[in-house]
Scaffold this motif. Structure first.
Motif, PDB file in Angstrom:
ATOM      1  N   TYR A   8      54.165  36.460  33.041  1.00  0.00           N
ATOM      2  CA  TYR A   8      54.109  35.273  32.617  1.00  0.00           C
ATOM      3  C   TYR A   8      53.122  34.350  33.752  1.00  0.00           C
ATOM      4  CZ  TYR A   8      56.831  34.719  37.142  1.00  0.00           C
ATOM      5  OH  TYR A   8      57.173  34.578  38.376  1.00  0.00           O
ATOM      6  N   GLY A  36      71.673  33.734  25.702  1.00  0.00           N
ATOM      7  CA  GLY A  36      70.371  33.150  26.053  1.00  0.00           C
ATOM      8  C   GLY A  36      69.821  31.676  26.418  1.00  0.00           C
ATOM      9  N   THR A  37      71.204  30.927  26.493  1.00  0.00           N
ATOM     10  CA  THR A  37      70.973  29.323  26.465  1.00  0.00           C
ATOM     11  C   THR A  37      70.799  29.265  28.143  1.00  0.00           C
ATOM     12  OG1 THR A  37      73.368  29.148  26.636  1.00  0.00           O
ATOM     13  CG2 THR A  37      72.165  28.669  24.415  1.00  0.00           C
ATOM     14  N   SER A 333      65.440  41.432  34.224  1.00  0.00           N
ATOM     15  CA  SER A 333      65.168  41.703  32.650  1.00  0.00           C
ATOM     16  C   SER A 333      66.293  42.618  31.898  1.00  0.00           C
ATOM     17  CB  SER A 333      63.678  41.851  32.238  1.00  0.00           C
ATOM     18  OG  SER A 333      63.175  41.026  32.740  1.00  0.00           O
ATOM     19  N   GLU A 339      63.718  38.649  26.861  1.00  0.00           N
ATOM     20  CA  GLU A 339      63.327  37.537  26.097  1.00  0.00           C
ATOM     21  C   GLU A 339      64.128  36.339  26.739  1.00  0.00           C
ATOM     22  OE1 GLU A 339      64.602  40.405  24.878  1.00  0.00           O
ATOM     23  OE2 GLU A 339      62.789  40.918  23.374  1.00  0.00           O
ATOM     24  N   ASN A 340      65.339  36.599  27.187  1.00  0.00           N
ATOM     25  CA  ASN A 340      66.242  35.423  27.885  1.00  0.00           C
ATOM     26  C   ASN A 340      65.591  35.201  29.034  1.00  0.00           C
ATOM     27  OD1 ASN A 340      67.982  35.623  25.637  1.00  0.00           O
ATOM     28  ND2 ASN A 340      69.563  36.875  26.881  1.00  0.00           N
ATOM     29  N   LEU A 342      62.482  35.481  30.232  1.00  0.00           N
ATOM     30  CA  LEU A 342      60.990  35.118  30.279  1.00  0.00           C
ATOM     31  C   LEU A 342      61.125  33.706  29.551  1.00  0.00           C
ATOM     32  CD1 LEU A 342      58.759  38.004  29.270  1.00  0.00           C
ATOM     33  CD2 LEU A 342      59.157  37.160  31.356  1.00  0.00           C
ATOM     34  N   SER A 343      62.006  33.364  28.639  1.00  0.00           N
ATOM     35  CA  SER A 343      62.182  31.901  28.189  1.00  0.00           C
ATOM     36  C   SER A 343      62.715  31.136  29.243  1.00  0.00           C
ATOM     37  CB  SER A 343      63.402  31.948  27.203  1.00  0.00           C
ATOM     38  OG  SER A 343      62.764  32.682  26.006  1.00  0.00           O
ATOM     39  N   ALA A 344      63.834  31.762  30.054  1.00  0.00           N
ATOM     40  CA  ALA A 344      64.130  30.712  31.418  1.00  0.00           C
ATOM     41  C   ALA A 344      63.110  30.579  32.406  1.00  0.00           C
ATOM     42  CB  ALA A 344      65.528  31.600  31.965  1.00  0.00           C
ATOM     43  N   TYR A 345      62.300  31.594  32.358  1.00  0.00           N
ATOM     44  CA  TYR A 345      61.049  31.354  33.550  1.00  0.00           C
ATOM     45  C   TYR A 345      60.003  30.494  33.190  1.00  0.00           C
ATOM     46  CZ  TYR A 345      62.185  35.034  36.959  1.00  0.00           C
ATOM     47  OH  TYR A 345      62.430  35.833  38.013  1.00  0.00           O
ATOM     48  N   GLN A 346      59.893  30.411  31.708  1.00  0.00           N
ATOM     49  CA  GLN A 346      58.896  29.361  31.186  1.00  0.00           C
ATOM     50  C   GLN A 346      59.571  28.097  31.327  1.00  0.00           C
ATOM     51  OE1 GLN A 346      57.790  29.982  27.037  1.00  0.00           O
ATOM     52  NE2 GLN A 346      56.472  28.196  26.985  1.00  0.00           N
ATOM     53  N   HIS A 347      60.574  27.882  31.107  1.00  0.00           N
ATOM     54  CA  HIS A 347      61.421  26.575  31.269  1.00  0.00           C
ATOM     55  C   HIS A 347      61.235  26.195  32.734  1.00  0.00           C
ATOM     56  CE1 HIS A 347      64.170  23.326  31.226  1.00  0.00           C
ATOM     57  NE2 HIS A 347      64.926  23.733  32.228  1.00  0.00           N
TER      58      HIS A 347
END
Length: 365
Positions: A8, A36-37, A333, A339-340, A342-347
């Motif tokens: 990331y 994943g929220t 991970s 996926e959960n 990396l999505s949280a990290y992007q946020h």
């Protein structure tokens, strides 16, 4: 699994260089691993985010001042080259302690290490502490035996002459304040070369609020070493071999974990080091075929937790944000889903969270 699947982008300015004024003032990103929220919270809210029946497990390892600066004594040194002639026999040497093998014998990274041969001696301070190179090992490691020349213990010399081993992404020299802030409030057992950073957020007040909620607390010790920070070489995770880290799980802690599992209460790990110790002990217990969920006692963890791993002990996790393409990101991970995570990290990047040792945290449940 390819290493680039754990990558990331993080702007350099979001790498925390200093701790916040208050330990418990950090932000907390709450991630539900089933859906994943995620949602933005604050660490001070942690007591209220717990169900109230958890068994919370801390790592009570204490960080030692593991960076030492000395000078070569010249014994068994190689002849000087044109480039090293000016520093021959008096050259500065940096020692980074990585693992205690005995009371006076340590594995260490030595810089410059290429010319430090077996038998070479290093002098620290005014000569009150010396070390001799006993052997050369893998990963550039040397085995050193230390000698006190004034009657003080080796550990006391480390405390007086050593520096706080801040990670390389903290781009400053260690300061006096780091001796206290790069240490958890429950640190007891010296020997770690890095802090179990998820624990850095806890203050005495937060611990008191957790106890007031009737949440049960227990401790283990894992001395953070090279296994936590060793980079993954190669393009896939499968070929990576973890460096050993020593840990100890008291009998009382193993019994508390067993009782929690039998009562259907979740075991909540504070930090990836706790996960590694508990899951290694749970794997050994499963292989032994006994009724105990985790084995108590001393052991060495070489366990590499990556996606696809079967968790046996841990059901909740508080952790800091980790480097891309790292074994720690692989562990998180594995627990919460790549996926959960990396999505949280992007946020977290987009929302301006502070990253790494002195940064904010992620709560996965």
């Amino acid at each position: 699994m390819r290493l680039d699947e754990l990558d990331y982008h993080l702007p350099r300015e979001q790498i925390a260089q200093r701790p916040l004024e208050r330990r418990d003032a950090s932000r907390l990103l709450l991630l539900d691993r089933a859906s994943g929220t995620f949602e933005d919270r604050f660490f001070a809210e942690l007591p209220g985010l717990l169900r109230g029946d958890e068994l919370v497990v801390f790592n009570n390892a204490r960080v030692i001042p593991a960076r030492l600066f000395g000078r070569r004594a010249g014994v068994h040194s190689q002849p000087p080259s044109r480039a090293t002639k000016s520093e021959h026999l008096t050259g500065k040497v940096e020692i980074f302690l990585t693992r205690e093998l005995d009371s006076d014998v340590w594995e260490a990274l030595v810089r410059p290490g290429r010319k430090m041969q077996v038998g070479e001696q290093i002098i620290f301070g005014a000569g009150e502490l010396e070390a001799r190179v006993l052997s050369r090992g893998e990963l550039g490691l040397r085995t050193l035996r230390f000698f006190s020349r004034d009657g003080s213990s080796i550990g006391r010399h480390f405390e007086r002459l050593g520096h706080v081993p801040l990670p390389p992404y903290i781009e400053r020299e260690d300061e006096t304040a780091d001796r206290e802030r790069y240490q958890t409030v429950f640190a007891k057992r010296p020997g770690a070369i890095a802090a179990p950073t998820a624990g850095l957020h806890f203050s005495a007040e937060i611990l008191e609020k957790i106890r007031a909620r009737k949440v049960e607390i227990c401790e283990l010790t894992l001395h953070v070493g090279l296994g936590t920070f060793q980079p993954i070489h190669g393009e896939t995770l499968e070929g990576h071999v973890m460096h050993a880290e020593s840990y100890e799980i008291p009998v009382e802690t193993a019994n508390q974990i067993q009782a929690a599992r039998e009562a259907g209460r979740p075991v909540f790990a504070v930090g990836t080091t706790v996960v590694r110790a508990l899951e290694d002990a749970a794997l050994r217990a499963a292989e032994a075929g006994g009724a105990q969920l985790v084995l108590s006692g001393k052991a060495e963890a070489r366990l590499f937790v990556k996606p696809g791993f079967q968790f046996r002990a841990v059901e909740g996790l508080l952790t800091n944000f980790h480097l891309p393409r790292s074994t720690l990101l692989a562990l998180v991970s594995a627990f919460a889903g790549r996926e959960n995570v990396l999505s949280a990290y992007q946020h977290a990047v987009e929302a301006g969270y502070r990253f790494y040792s002195y940064g904010d945290c992620l709560l996965v449940r």
